[in-house]
Write a protein that holds these residues in place. Structure first.
Motif, PDB file in Angstrom:
ATOM      1  N   LEU A   1      55.715  33.061  38.381  1.00 27.33           N
ATOM      2  CA  LEU A   1      56.727  32.029  38.171  1.00 27.33           C
ATOM      3  C   LEU A   1      56.375  30.744  38.900  1.00 27.33           C
ATOM      4  O   LEU A   1      56.658  29.651  38.421  1.00 27.33           O
ATOM      5  N   VAL A   2      55.746  30.890  40.061  1.00 28.20           N
ATOM      6  CA  VAL A   2      55.402  29.722  40.873  1.00 28.20           C
ATOM      7  C   VAL A   2      54.073  29.111  40.426  1.00 28.20           C
ATOM      8  O   VAL A   2      53.977  27.907  40.221  1.00 28.20           O
ATOM      9  N   VAL A   3      53.048  29.942  40.253  1.00 31.41           N
ATOM     10  CA  VAL A   3      51.713  29.427  39.936  1.00 31.41           C
ATOM     11  C   VAL A   3      51.395  29.528  38.448  1.00 31.41           C
ATOM     12  O   VAL A   3      50.255  29.297  38.046  1.00 31.41           O
ATOM     13  N   GLY A   4      52.378  29.851  37.636  1.00 32.90           N
ATOM     14  CA  GLY A   4      52.148  30.018  36.203  1.00 32.90           C
ATOM     15  C   GLY A   4      51.756  28.751  35.486  1.00 32.90           C
ATOM     16  O   GLY A   4      51.219  28.803  34.378  1.00 32.90           O
ATOM     17  N   TRP A   5      52.008  27.612  36.078  1.00 38.98           N
ATOM     18  CA  TRP A   5      51.689  26.345  35.426  1.00 38.98           C
ATOM     19  C   TRP A   5      50.251  25.925  35.652  1.00 38.98           C
ATOM     20  O   TRP A   5      49.774  24.989  35.020  1.00 38.98           O
ATOM     21  N   PHE A   6      49.543  26.601  36.554  1.00 40.35           N
ATOM     22  CA  PHE A   6      48.124  26.331  36.757  1.00 40.35           C
ATOM     23  C   PHE A   6      47.341  27.150  35.742  1.00 40.35           C
ATOM     24  O   PHE A   6      47.505  28.366  35.666  1.00 40.35           O
ATOM     25  N   PRO A   7      46.482  26.525  34.963  1.00 42.15           N
ATOM     26  CA  PRO A   7      45.907  27.187  33.793  1.00 42.15           C
ATOM     27  C   PRO A   7      45.273  28.552  34.018  1.00 42.15           C
ATOM     28  O   PRO A   7      45.700  29.523  33.432  1.00 42.15           O
ATOM     29  N   VAL A   8      44.293  28.699  34.845  1.00 44.47           N
ATOM     30  CA  VAL A   8      43.579  29.973  34.924  1.00 44.47           C
ATOM     31  C   VAL A   8      44.241  30.938  35.895  1.00 44.47           C
ATOM     32  O   VAL A   8      44.486  32.100  35.566  1.00 44.47           O
TER      33      VAL A   8
ATOM     34  N   GLY B   1      47.313  31.055  37.088  1.00 42.72           N
ATOM     35  CA  GLY B   1      48.624  31.508  36.641  1.00 42.72           C
ATOM     36  C   GLY B   1      48.538  32.543  35.547  1.00 42.72           C
ATOM     37  O   GLY B   1      49.303  33.516  35.527  1.00 42.72           O
ATOM     38  N   TRP B   2      47.596  32.373  34.627  1.00 47.52           N
ATOM     39  CA  TRP B   2      47.463  33.330  33.528  1.00 47.52           C
ATOM     40  C   TRP B   2      46.963  34.677  34.022  1.00 47.52           C
ATOM     41  O   TRP B   2      47.419  35.727  33.573  1.00 47.52           O
ATOM     42  N   ILE B   3      46.016  34.654  34.962  1.00 46.71           N
ATOM     43  CA  ILE B   3      45.486  35.907  35.508  1.00 46.71           C
ATOM     44  C   ILE B   3      46.587  36.665  36.241  1.00 46.71           C
ATOM     45  O   ILE B   3      46.764  37.873  36.060  1.00 46.71           O
ATOM     46  N   VAL B   4      47.343  35.959  37.076  1.00 52.66           N
ATOM     47  CA  VAL B   4      48.434  36.594  37.817  1.00 52.66           C
ATOM     48  C   VAL B   4      49.496  37.123  36.849  1.00 52.66           C
ATOM     49  O   VAL B   4      50.009  38.227  37.021  1.00 52.66           O
ATOM     50  N   TRP B   5      49.803  36.346  35.812  1.00 55.99           N
ATOM     51  CA  TRP B   5      50.799  36.763  34.824  1.00 55.99           C
ATOM     52  C   TRP B   5      50.350  38.026  34.099  1.00 55.99           C
ATOM     53  O   TRP B   5      51.132  38.966  33.947  1.00 55.99           O
ATOM     54  N   VAL B   6      49.106  38.071  33.659  1.00 59.91           N
ATOM     55  CA  VAL B   6      48.610  39.243  32.927  1.00 59.91           C
ATOM     56  C   VAL B   6      48.594  40.469  33.830  1.00 59.91           C
ATOM     57  O   VAL B   6      48.996  41.567  33.413  1.00 59.91           O
ATOM     58  N   LEU B   7      48.154  40.317  35.066  1.00 62.52           N
ATOM     59  CA  LEU B   7      48.162  41.449  35.994  1.00 62.52           C
ATOM     60  C   LEU B   7      49.578  41.943  36.261  1.00 62.52           C
ATOM     61  O   LEU B   7      49.823  43.155  36.314  1.00 62.52           O
ATOM     62  N   GLY B   8      50.515  41.018  36.431  1.00 63.33           N
ATOM     63  CA  GLY B   8      51.912  41.413  36.620  1.00 63.33           C
ATOM     64  C   GLY B   8      52.462  42.157  35.417  1.00 63.33           C
ATOM     65  O   GLY B   8      53.193  43.143  35.561  1.00 63.33           O
ATOM     66  N   ALA B   9      52.109  41.705  34.222  1.00 64.90           N
ATOM     67  CA  ALA B   9      52.564  42.376  33.007  1.00 64.90           C
ATOM     68  C   ALA B   9      51.974  43.778  32.895  1.00 64.90           C
ATOM     69  O   ALA B   9      52.672  44.738  32.548  1.00 64.90           O
ATOM     70  N   ILE B  10      50.694  43.920  33.210  1.00 64.43           N
ATOM     71  CA  ILE B  10      50.037  45.232  33.127  1.00 64.43           C
ATOM     72  C   ILE B  10      50.627  46.194  34.140  1.00 64.43           C
ATOM     73  O   ILE B  10      50.984  47.334  33.802  1.00 64.43           O
ATOM     74  N   PHE B  11      50.749  45.759  35.390  1.00 64.21           N
ATOM     75  CA  PHE B  11      51.292  46.638  36.428  1.00 64.21           C
ATOM     76  C   PHE B  11      52.744  47.016  36.149  1.00 64.21           C
ATOM     77  O   PHE B  11      53.154  48.157  36.361  1.00 64.21           O
ATOM     78  N   SER B  12      53.532  46.056  35.661  1.00 65.60           N
ATOM     79  CA  SER B  12      54.928  46.356  35.347  1.00 65.60           C
ATOM     80  C   SER B  12      55.031  47.339  34.195  1.00 65.60           C
ATOM     81  O   SER B  12      55.879  48.239  34.214  1.00 65.60           O
ATOM     82  N   THR B  13      54.178  47.176  33.192  1.00 59.62           N
ATOM     83  CA  THR B  13      54.208  48.084  32.050  1.00 59.62           C
ATOM     84  C   THR B  13      53.825  49.500  32.468  1.00 59.62           C
ATOM     85  O   THR B  13      54.463  50.467  32.048  1.00 59.62           O
ATOM     86  N   ILE B  14      52.811  49.635  33.295  1.00 58.21           N
ATOM     87  CA  ILE B  14      52.432  50.961  33.793  1.00 58.21           C
ATOM     88  C   ILE B  14      53.555  51.526  34.655  1.00 58.21           C
ATOM     89  O   ILE B  14      53.873  52.712  34.584  1.00 58.21           O
ATOM     90  N   GLY B  15      54.177  50.668  35.467  1.00 52.60           N
ATOM     91  CA  GLY B  15      55.267  51.110  36.337  1.00 52.60           C
ATOM     92  C   GLY B  15      56.505  51.561  35.584  1.00 52.60           C
ATOM     93  O   GLY B  15      57.334  52.289  36.124  1.00 52.60           O
ATOM     94  N   LEU B  16      56.660  51.134  34.327  1.00 57.22           N
ATOM     95  CA  LEU B  16      57.809  51.572  33.529  1.00 57.22           C
ATOM     96  C   LEU B  16      57.798  53.073  33.268  1.00 57.22           C
ATOM     97  O   LEU B  16      58.844  53.667  33.011  1.00 57.22           O
TER      98      LEU B  16
END
Length: 87
Positions: free
Chosen positions: A22-29, A31-46
């Motif tokens: 949410l904080v660093v998502g506006w920085f191109p590379v 933010g995207w890496i952090v976002w994708v990792l967060g999505a993957i970890f959250s999906t596995i955690g579900l």
């Protein structure tokens, strides 16, 4: 005696990375890496219990997906409109 520890480390990590995105998502590379990792970890955690933070992380990641699709759509619409205007 070890107490029963119900932990979902991947869900917690996904939630934390989603918050950082949410904080660093506006920085191109970065933010995207952090976002994708967060999505993957959250999906596995579900798929592990407790699911609370994993659900929150997945919701934040889904929010970023919607924002990304909207921004991409706006830029593509502008590019197509510019192409038609310059004919």
């Amino acid at each position: 005696m070890i107490p029963n520890q119900n932990k979902n480390s991947l869900g917690t990590a996904g939630f934390a990375l989603s918050l950082v995105a949410l904080v660093v998502g506006w920085f191109p590379v970065v933010g995207w890496i952090v976002w994708v990792l967060g999505a993957i970890f959250s999906t596995i955690g579900l798929f592990r219990k407790p699911r609370g933070l994993a659900i929150a992380g997945a919701c934040i990641s889904f929010f970023w997906l919607i924002i990304f699709v909207l921004i991409f759509g706006v830029f593509m619409t502008a590019a197509v409109a510019d192409g038609y205007a310059n004919r």
